[in-house]
Structure formats: C-alpha cells, structure tokens
Motif scaffolding. Structure first.
Motif, PDB file in Angstrom:
ATOM      1  N   HIS A 283      25.203  75.578  38.352  1.00  0.00           N
ATOM      2  CA  HIS A 283      24.661  75.482  39.993  1.00  0.00           C
ATOM      3  C   HIS A 283      23.531  74.609  40.111  1.00  0.00           C
ATOM      4  N   VAL A 284      22.591  74.111  41.299  1.00  0.00           N
ATOM      5  CA  VAL A 284      21.584  73.414  41.393  1.00  0.00           C
ATOM      6  C   VAL A 284      21.298  74.149  42.350  1.00  0.00           C
ATOM      7  N   GLY A 285      19.687  74.479  42.330  1.00  0.00           N
ATOM      8  CA  GLY A 285      18.667  75.467  43.590  1.00  0.00           C
ATOM      9  C   GLY A 285      17.539  75.248  42.906  1.00  0.00           C
ATOM     10  N   LEU A 286      16.939  76.269  43.647  1.00  0.00           N
ATOM     11  CA  LEU A 286      15.133  76.354  43.292  1.00  0.00           C
ATOM     12  C   LEU A 286      15.392  77.642  42.159  1.00  0.00           C
TER      13      LEU A 286
ATOM     14  N   LEU B 289      31.456  73.244  38.959  1.00  0.00           N
ATOM     15  CA  LEU B 289      29.857  73.112  39.707  1.00  0.00           C
ATOM     16  C   LEU B 289      30.507  73.618  41.565  1.00  0.00           C
ATOM     17  N   SER B 290      29.222  74.000  41.830  1.00  0.00           N
ATOM     18  CA  SER B 290      29.361  74.405  43.218  1.00  0.00           C
ATOM     19  C   SER B 290      28.895  73.907  44.284  1.00  0.00           C
ATOM     20  N   GLY B 291      29.057  73.900  45.682  1.00  0.00           N
ATOM     21  CA  GLY B 291      29.062  72.392  46.701  1.00  0.00           C
ATOM     22  C   GLY B 291      27.382  72.171  46.060  1.00  0.00           C
ATOM     23  N   GLU B 292      26.810  72.746  45.759  1.00  0.00           N
ATOM     24  CA  GLU B 292      24.824  72.034  46.125  1.00  0.00           C
ATOM     25  C   GLU B 292      25.259  71.405  44.944  1.00  0.00           C
ATOM     26  N   ALA B 293      25.443  71.799  43.585  1.00  0.00           N
ATOM     27  CA  ALA B 293      25.709  71.135  42.057  1.00  0.00           C
ATOM     28  C   ALA B 293      26.699  69.449  42.379  1.00  0.00           C
ATOM     29  N   TYR B 294      27.690  69.342  43.268  1.00  0.00           N
ATOM     30  CA  TYR B 294      29.002  68.379  43.363  1.00  0.00           C
ATOM     31  C   TYR B 294      27.470  67.290  44.273  1.00  0.00           C
TER      32      TYR B 294
ATOM     33  N   TYR C 137      34.175  73.203  43.024  1.00  0.00           N
ATOM     34  CA  TYR C 137      34.493  71.916  41.961  1.00  0.00           C
ATOM     35  C   TYR C 137      35.084  71.379  40.560  1.00  0.00           C
ATOM     36  N   LYS C 138      36.145  71.237  40.243  1.00  0.00           N
ATOM     37  CA  LYS C 138      35.934  70.857  38.467  1.00  0.00           C
ATOM     38  C   LYS C 138      36.224  69.784  38.024  1.00  0.00           C
TER      39      LYS C 138
END
Length: 233
Positions: A131-134, A164-169, A198-199
C-alpha cells in the motif's frame, strides 16, 4: 462580594498565543522531517504451524532461515528498508511503489524456485501486500495509517499472491513491467470506504492462463442483436 481581578489576563493570552505558535512550528518541523509518502510491504509466511506439528521446531527453523535468505536480499536489492520481522512475517518500506512491487515479485519467484527443489516436506508459501500513503518514518520504525492498510491488504491475498491497493497500483511508474489485474473491491477492517485490490502476475505462466480464460468467458456471454440487424427489422 469581592470582584475578581482581571490583571494579567492580557499577559496570559499572549503566553497562550506563543505556545500555540510554537506547537504549530514544531508540528511543521515534525511533518517536514519525518512524514513522507512511502510504499509499505507486508509479507506473511503460511504453513509454519502445520510444519511444526508434523516435522518439529527444527524444520520450522530451517523454513524461517530460508525465508529470511529470500526476503532480506530482495528488499535490499530494490532499495527497501526491512523494518522488522514479526514471527514468520515482515514489514518493509520503499521510496516507490515500483520498487516494492519488484521486491514482492522477486520474493515470490525465490519461494517458487526453492519449492521446486523440494528441500522441505511442505512448500513455503508467502502472502504479500503493498500500500502507498503518507507515513511517519523514523530511524528504526514506521507509523501511520499506511502501515495498517498495508497489513490489511496482505491479509486479503492468498498464499503465493502479491496484492496491491488501488493507491499502490496508481503509484506504479511502469504498469507494463509486471502486469497487475483488478481483483475486487473490499471493505477493510476499521475502514468505511472500499479499497480496490490488484493482483500482480509475477509468474508469466499464470498471466498466460488468465489471458487465455478471458476470451472464453467473453464468448459465453449472450450477445444482443447487431445494430445492422436491428435496422433491417
């Protein structure tokens, strides 16, 4: 009745303003120094409990040793930081989602190659979530909602998968390098809004099978009357 004195009230207000301004300044410094966008990756080893029951603790120790020899170099190779090992799982962070995906794919390939040797009585199976974020990045640890969500994303994956999360994708710089397909939307624990999952198809043969199934599924769908035929009618 004695009247309360208001002397010094203006001074107290001035002191409070200074404290608030200092707090705002420190908060700004904290965010500037420790808060940044990161890609967090969680891994979780499956099968250690059943291996302990059937083969004993020595076999589990051998599994964990092999696990570490695969995970640690992959994280380091792709510019990640292995923050901590938690039993048979790990938490790492990367400066980019692309590097995190590369590391996750390499870990799964390493596990797959080791299982082909059949050194252990059961295969090593790993779940990976990104996952991607602050996040708050300190010298030896990371904190923030991005960590919690990454852990939940990993829990949605099955053994052998990278999710993956949508943010990571969306944060991937090259979505053609390792194909990622949309799986579903889900509500994660403690969250109100759904997250897209997402896979990552780290195994090319699995991607080929997924692509091969798609036309057959499309062909099975009932089709409407072509526009030209409708016009004739």
């Amino acid at each position: 009745m004695q009247e309360q004195s208001h002397e010094g009230g203006e001074g107290h207000d001035s002191d409070l303003d200074k404290i608030i301004q200092e707090r705002e300044r420190l908060d700004g410094l904290f965010k500037e120094k420790f808060t940044r966008t990161i890609a967090v990756m969680f891994t979780d080893l499956k099968g250690s409990t059943s291996l302990a029951e059937s083969q004993g603790d020595f076999a589990v120790r051998a599994m964990l040793k092999q696990h570490n020899e695969i995970v640690t170099p992959a994280v380091k190779k792709h510019k990640g930081v292995l923050v901590k090992t938690m039993g048979d799982g790990t938490m790492s962070y990367f400066e980019s989602a692309q590097e995190a995906l590369r590391a996750g794919a390499e870990i799964q390939r390493g596990m797959d190659a080791f299982n082909m040797k059949k050194t252990l009585p059961i295969p090593i199976l790993m779940r990976v979530g990104i996952h991607v974020g602050l996040g708050i990045v300190e010298q030896k640890d990371i904190f923030g909602d991005v960590v919690n969500v990454a852990s939940r994303i990993e829990g949605q994956a099955s053994p052998g998968e990278v999710f993956l999360s949508g943010e990571a994708y969306l944060a991937l710089s090259d979505r053609t390098e390792i194909h990622c397909g949309f799986v579903r939307e889900t509500i994660l624990k403690g969250k109100k809004e759904p997250y897209k999952l997402y896979k990552a198809f780290w195994n090319p043969s699995e991607l080929d099978k997924a692509v091969a199934k798609k036309p057959a599924a499309d062909a099975a769908k009932p089709r409407g009357i072509p526009l030209a035929a409708k016009l004739l009618v």
